[in-house]
Scaffold this motif. Structure first.
Motif, mmCIF file in Angstrom:
data_model
loop_
_atom_site.group_PDB
_atom_site.id
_atom_site.type_symbol
_atom_site.label_atom_id
_atom_site.label_comp_id
_atom_site.label_asym_id
_atom_site.label_seq_id
_atom_site.Cartn_x
_atom_site.Cartn_y
_atom_site.Cartn_z
ATOM 1 N N LEU A 278 0.974 -1.216 0.179
ATOM 2 C CA LEU A 278 -0.168 0.137 0.280
ATOM 3 C C LEU A 278 0.804 1.284 -0.114
ATOM 4 N N VAL A 279 1.011 1.739 -1.275
ATOM 5 C CA VAL A 279 2.046 2.863 -1.536
ATOM 6 C C VAL A 279 1.667 4.453 -1.525
ATOM 7 N N ASP A 280 2.368 5.069 -0.463
ATOM 8 C CA ASP A 280 2.126 6.588 -1.084
ATOM 9 C C ASP A 280 2.607 6.944 -2.398
ATOM 10 N N GLY B 98 6.401 -6.350 -10.292
ATOM 11 C CA GLY B 98 5.888 -7.585 -9.968
ATOM 12 C C GLY B 98 4.890 -7.820 -8.575
ATOM 13 N N ARG B 99 4.860 -6.750 -8.139
ATOM 14 C CA ARG B 99 4.060 -6.590 -6.764
ATOM 15 C C ARG B 99 2.753 -6.414 -6.986
ATOM 16 N N ARG B 100 1.908 -6.985 -5.968
ATOM 17 C CA ARG B 100 0.376 -6.387 -5.939
ATOM 18 C C ARG B 100 0.529 -5.001 -5.165
ATOM 19 N N VAL B 101 -0.099 -3.889 -5.864
ATOM 20 C CA VAL B 101 0.199 -2.581 -5.420
ATOM 21 C C VAL B 101 -1.173 -1.944 -5.477
ATOM 22 N N MET B 102 -1.307 -1.107 -4.259
ATOM 23 C CA MET B 102 -2.295 -0.174 -4.283
ATOM 24 C C MET B 102 -1.910 1.270 -4.046
ATOM 25 N N THR C 81 -3.676 0.796 -13.510
ATOM 26 C CA THR C 81 -5.132 0.941 -13.632
ATOM 27 C C THR C 81 -5.786 1.694 -12.639
ATOM 28 N N ALA C 82 -7.001 2.312 -12.938
ATOM 29 C CA ALA C 82 -7.608 2.897 -11.870
ATOM 30 C C ALA C 82 -8.121 2.364 -10.718
ATOM 31 N N ASP C 83 -8.251 0.937 -10.815
ATOM 32 C CA ASP C 83 -8.512 -0.119 -9.727
ATOM 33 C C ASP C 83 -7.359 -0.094 -8.758
ATOM 34 N N GLN C 84 -6.198 0.340 -9.310
ATOM 35 C CA GLN C 84 -4.984 -0.049 -8.269
ATOM 36 C C GLN C 84 -4.636 1.513 -7.470
ATOM 37 N N SER D 85 -5.931 -8.484 0.637
ATOM 38 C CA SER D 85 -4.514 -8.500 1.298
ATOM 39 C C SER D 85 -4.602 -9.326 2.685
ATOM 40 N N GLU D 86 -4.078 -10.046 3.144
ATOM 41 C CA GLU D 86 -4.006 -10.761 4.684
ATOM 42 C C GLU D 86 -2.574 -9.847 5.175
ATOM 43 N N ARG D 87 -1.429 -9.618 4.350
ATOM 44 C CA ARG D 87 -0.485 -9.072 4.997
ATOM 45 C C ARG D 87 0.191 -7.897 4.293
ATOM 46 N N PRO D 88 -0.346 -7.015 4.233
ATOM 47 C CA PRO D 88 0.081 -5.709 3.393
ATOM 48 C C PRO D 88 1.371 -5.018 4.310
#
Length: 335
Positions: free
Chosen positions: A13-15, A36-40, A65-68, A201-204
């Motif tokens: 979860l990135v600023d 390669g990471r799952r990012v929001m 994409t917008a959903d990220q 995500s269970e461990r962000p």
């Protein structure tokens, strides 16, 4: 190559500003760390739509994409729905057109006047917020509307300096109504919680450069945090902050092995606070990049300093010294 610690988490979860980009330019190491990471991407900026944010990121090399993207405006809509128990309600929005669009997408009916008896007032930053919009919002709140702000940042960082942020405009409405809003943005937990849920995500891991928003918000949400020394918060602030990150790094890519710190002159046995404390930093793997070594030095020094602060030692009584020339160069680069 990304920091090895990132692999221990199922999502980031990135600023944005100061962590991923700065002044429209990518931050050093961000692309490699995110690859390669799952990012929001989690931002307090409520004036731009998720699609606009995603487009900007894609333009500077981060395919998005917008959903990220999770903005504080989106989180405010979620928080308002939770407080009202429904989205089958009227909302008056003090903010950008994109905020109104998000409120509609969430299920709210957006109205243009306090006379329409809105159930909730949503407020987020927009350069077009003016006396008329603030006053209509104040009237609605005085008549009983729930008050939710996207965020309470008093300033808005720009290339020219710090301008008036949403929190300063919120203060005007609070002054007129006596009502404090709930806030969806950092340093609250709401945005991070919603972002993690969207990624299942269970461990962000929360990644950011600002201690009192990014790191404080991640801590409030109960998640591990990484402070990159790439933006607002500096090395010396890290030593005394109440918002202690789980990890500290120069960026999301670079790390030097072998750095360490220890107390070389501790308080005496009679009790904490009775003497000076010296924390000695020793270098490990070297680099020609002084900023990288500076980050490694504070990453090992900070936990030792925090331990002393927890014992009751005043920060003014803690001296940080270098055990060797490379450590001296690193500490000399602290800001």
């Amino acid at each position: 190559m990304a920091l090895a610690l990132l692999a221990h988490y199922d999502a980031l979860l990135v600023d944005l500003d100061g962590t991923v980009f700065e002044g429209g330019r990518p931050v050093e190491g961000a692309a490699e760390g995110l690859e390669g990471r799952r990012v929001m991407y989690v931002t307090n900026n409520a004036s731009r739509s998720p699609q606009a944010v995603a487009d900007h990121l894609s333009e500077i090399g981060f395919s998005t994409t917008a959903d990220q993207v999770m903005t504080s405006a989106q989180a405010a809509c979620t928080l308002a729905a939770e407080q009202l128990g429904t989205t089958d309600a009227k909302a008056f929005v003090i903010g950008a057109e994109s905020f109104k669009d998000l409120a509609r997408e969430a299920g709210f009916t957006v109205v243009d006047s306090a006379d329409d008896q809105p159930d909730v007032v949503l407020q987020g930053h927009s350069p077009d917020n003016n006396w008329v919009r603030l006053s209509e919002g104040a009237l609605a709140i005085q008549r009983g509307a729930t008050y939710v702000a996207s965020n309470l940042d008093t300033t808005l960082p720009t290339e020219r300096g710090f301008m008036v942020g949403n929190g300063s405009m919120v203060a005007a409405v609070v002054s007129a109504t006596g009502v404090q809003p709930s806030s969806a943005g950092k340093p609250g937990a709401e945005m991070f919680r919603v972002a993690a849920e969207r990624l299942n995500s269970e461990r962000p891991l929360v990644v950011g450069d600002r201690l009192n928003t990014d790191i404080a918000g991640g801590i409030a949400a109960g998640y591990d945090t990484l402070c990159t020394v790439t933006g607002v918060s500096g090395h010396r602030e890290l030593l005394s902050t109440p918002h202690r990150p789980t990890f500290i790094a120069a960026n999301m890519r670079d790390h030097l092995e072998g750095w360490s710190a220890e107390v070389s002159t501790d308080v005496d046995a009679a009790g904490a606070g009775s003497g000076k404390v010296t924390v000695s930093v020793s270098s490990g793997e070297s680099s020609s990049d002084a900023t990288l070594m500076a980050a490694e030095a504070v990453a090992v020094a900070a936990p030792v300093v925090w331990q002393q602060l927890d014992r009751g030692v005043d920060i003014a009584d803690i001296d940080i010294v270098a055990a060797d020339d490379e450590a001296q160069r690193a500490i000399g680069a602290w800001r």
